[in-house]
Design a protein around this motif. Structure first.
Motif, PDB file in Angstrom:
ATOM      1  N   GLY A 160      50.715   6.497 -38.885  1.00 10.61           N
ATOM      2  CA  GLY A 160      51.916   6.346 -38.360  1.00 10.61           C
ATOM      3  C   GLY A 160      52.677   5.149 -37.954  1.00 10.61           C
ATOM      4  O   GLY A 160      53.606   4.655 -38.249  1.00 10.61           O
ATOM      5  N   LYS A 164      56.268   3.482 -39.320  1.00 13.69           N
ATOM      6  CA  LYS A 164      57.193   2.959 -38.860  1.00 13.69           C
ATOM      7  C   LYS A 164      57.418   1.437 -38.802  1.00 13.69           C
ATOM      8  O   LYS A 164      58.745   0.968 -39.056  1.00 13.69           O
ATOM      9  CB  LYS A 164      56.958   3.176 -37.239  1.00 13.69           C
ATOM     10  CG  LYS A 164      56.864   4.826 -36.784  1.00 13.69           C
ATOM     11  CD  LYS A 164      58.358   5.188 -37.391  1.00 13.69           C
ATOM     12  CE  LYS A 164      58.296   6.960 -36.643  1.00 13.69           C
ATOM     13  NZ  LYS A 164      59.188   7.716 -37.278  1.00 13.69           N
ATOM     14  N   GLU A 174      60.841   1.363 -32.639  1.00 16.15           N
ATOM     15  CA  GLU A 174      60.066   2.231 -33.442  1.00 16.15           C
ATOM     16  C   GLU A 174      58.685   2.017 -33.684  1.00 16.15           C
ATOM     17  O   GLU A 174      57.772   2.692 -33.572  1.00 16.15           O
ATOM     18  CB  GLU A 174      60.714   2.680 -34.592  1.00 16.15           C
ATOM     19  CG  GLU A 174      62.043   3.464 -34.484  1.00 16.15           C
ATOM     20  CD  GLU A 174      63.259   2.595 -34.437  1.00 16.15           C
ATOM     21  OE1 GLU A 174      64.435   3.015 -34.181  1.00 16.15           O
ATOM     22  OE2 GLU A 174      63.089   1.199 -34.239  1.00 16.15           O
ATOM     23  N   GLN A 178      55.205   3.670 -31.742  1.00 19.59           N
ATOM     24  CA  GLN A 178      54.308   4.274 -32.559  1.00 19.59           C
ATOM     25  C   GLN A 178      53.059   3.689 -31.920  1.00 19.59           C
ATOM     26  O   GLN A 178      51.932   4.362 -31.911  1.00 19.59           O
ATOM     27  CB  GLN A 178      54.444   4.193 -34.115  1.00 19.59           C
ATOM     28  CG  GLN A 178      53.505   5.093 -34.611  1.00 19.59           C
ATOM     29  CD  GLN A 178      53.926   6.570 -34.311  1.00 19.59           C
ATOM     30  OE1 GLN A 178      54.984   6.998 -34.241  1.00 19.59           O
ATOM     31  NE2 GLN A 178      52.616   7.350 -34.638  1.00 19.59           N
ATOM     32  N   LYS A 181      52.086   5.641 -28.731  1.00 19.37           N
ATOM     33  CA  LYS A 181      51.652   6.707 -29.090  1.00 19.37           C
ATOM     34  C   LYS A 181      50.124   6.818 -29.409  1.00 19.37           C
ATOM     35  O   LYS A 181      49.622   7.524 -29.024  1.00 19.37           O
ATOM     36  CB  LYS A 181      52.393   7.498 -30.195  1.00 19.37           C
ATOM     37  CG  LYS A 181      53.930   7.893 -29.740  1.00 19.37           C
ATOM     38  CD  LYS A 181      54.821   8.515 -30.780  1.00 19.37           C
ATOM     39  CE  LYS A 181      56.168   8.739 -30.350  1.00 19.37           C
ATOM     40  NZ  LYS A 181      57.087   9.371 -31.574  1.00 19.37           N
TER      41      LYS A 181
END
Length: 278
Positions: A160, A164, A174, A178, A181
């Protein structure tokens, strides 16, 4: 002291952004329960060539994996081969290029998604092929493999952050979100892995430019973090930059197995016991 190892390669995560955003891992560094290093990726700073570097400890000039379009099995001994040879169990939850490097090429999207075969270099594997495959799902795949098969070596590879970065650039909201996250996912899983006796290494294959590119020689494309959580490594922040060719022999040191003949001889800064091989 356990020899079991989990490696997490967060694709496309550059050093400075990881340093700022991975709060839980930095907490472990601050309380002297983890070590942090800067690692310099090999060239070209592209994904498939660097998967081969991380897993075999050999440069592109030796292994021949020079582009993302080089679709064939590796001709080198990987960490999967070595763990299998030493009677250890391994597993991987990773992008399908990892399967193409070590189990079968080209990848069959039906037959090769789930691979449970102890005769193969990667003995237990769950592989994905969409870059949009959620990191949360990939981490769940990895934890399923860990709980069911209890591997001595588990390789985890979320995509991911790279996605991004390439879409929005490394200076974007963004990209940072990520990484945050991923940090949250690690904050949920790392305590479980530690309780189960695993040593944990968290790094990346390459970095990312502000325009969403990688493959070149700039520090933003090559500098990646290496967090190590292990009783065999003295905790703290280290100034010495680690060459990416040293990653595979470092993993061998922590697993307690001999590296391949092709790997460089390297002593990890902060390694407590220099005599680590069985």
């Amino acid at each position: 002291m356990s020899n079991k190892v989990i490696v997490v390669v967060v694709d496309g995560m550059r050093y400075d952004k990881a340093y700022d955003a991975l709060g839980y891992l930095q907490h472990l560094v601050e309380i002297k329960q983890a070590a942090l290093y800067k690692m310099k990726s090999e060239l070209p700073s592209l994904s498939r060539p660097l998967y081969e570097v991380l897993l075999t400890g050999t440069p592109a000039s030796t292994n021949g994996i020079t582009t993302n379009q080089t679709v064939r099995l590796s001709k080198q001994k990987s960490l999967f081969h070595l763990t299998k040879e030493h009677g250890l169990r391994n597993a991987a939850a990773a992008y399908y290029w990892v399967s193409e490097l070590y189990n079968r090429a080209p990848f069959d999207f039906v037959e090769d998604r789930f691979q449970m075969d102890e005769t193969k270099p990667i003995q237990y594997g769950i592989f994905y092929w969409e870059d949009e495959y959620p990191d949360s799902h990939l981490m769940a795949d990895a934890e399923y493999l860990r709980r069911k098969y209890m591997p001595d070596f588990l390789y985890i590879h979320p995509m991911g952050v790279d996605l991004k970065g390439e879409q929005f650039g490394a200076e974007s909201k963004e990209y940072r979100e990520q990484i945050l996250k991923v940090g949250s996912l690690l904050a949920q899983t790392v305590p479980i892995w530690r309780q189960e006796g695993y040593q944990i290494l968290i790094t990346s294959d390459h970095g990312m430019s502000e325009t969403g590119n990688h493959g070149g020689t700039t520090s933003c494309e090559r500098d990646v973090p290496l967090f190590v959580i292990s009783e065999k490594i003295e905790a703290g922040v280290y100034d010495e930059v680690i060459p990416q060719l040293a990653f595979a022999p470092i993993v061998c040191q922590l697993l307690g197995i001999e590296p391949s003949e092709e790997m460089i001889s390297y002593q990890m800064p902060g390694l407590k016991n220099k005599k680590v091989f069985n």
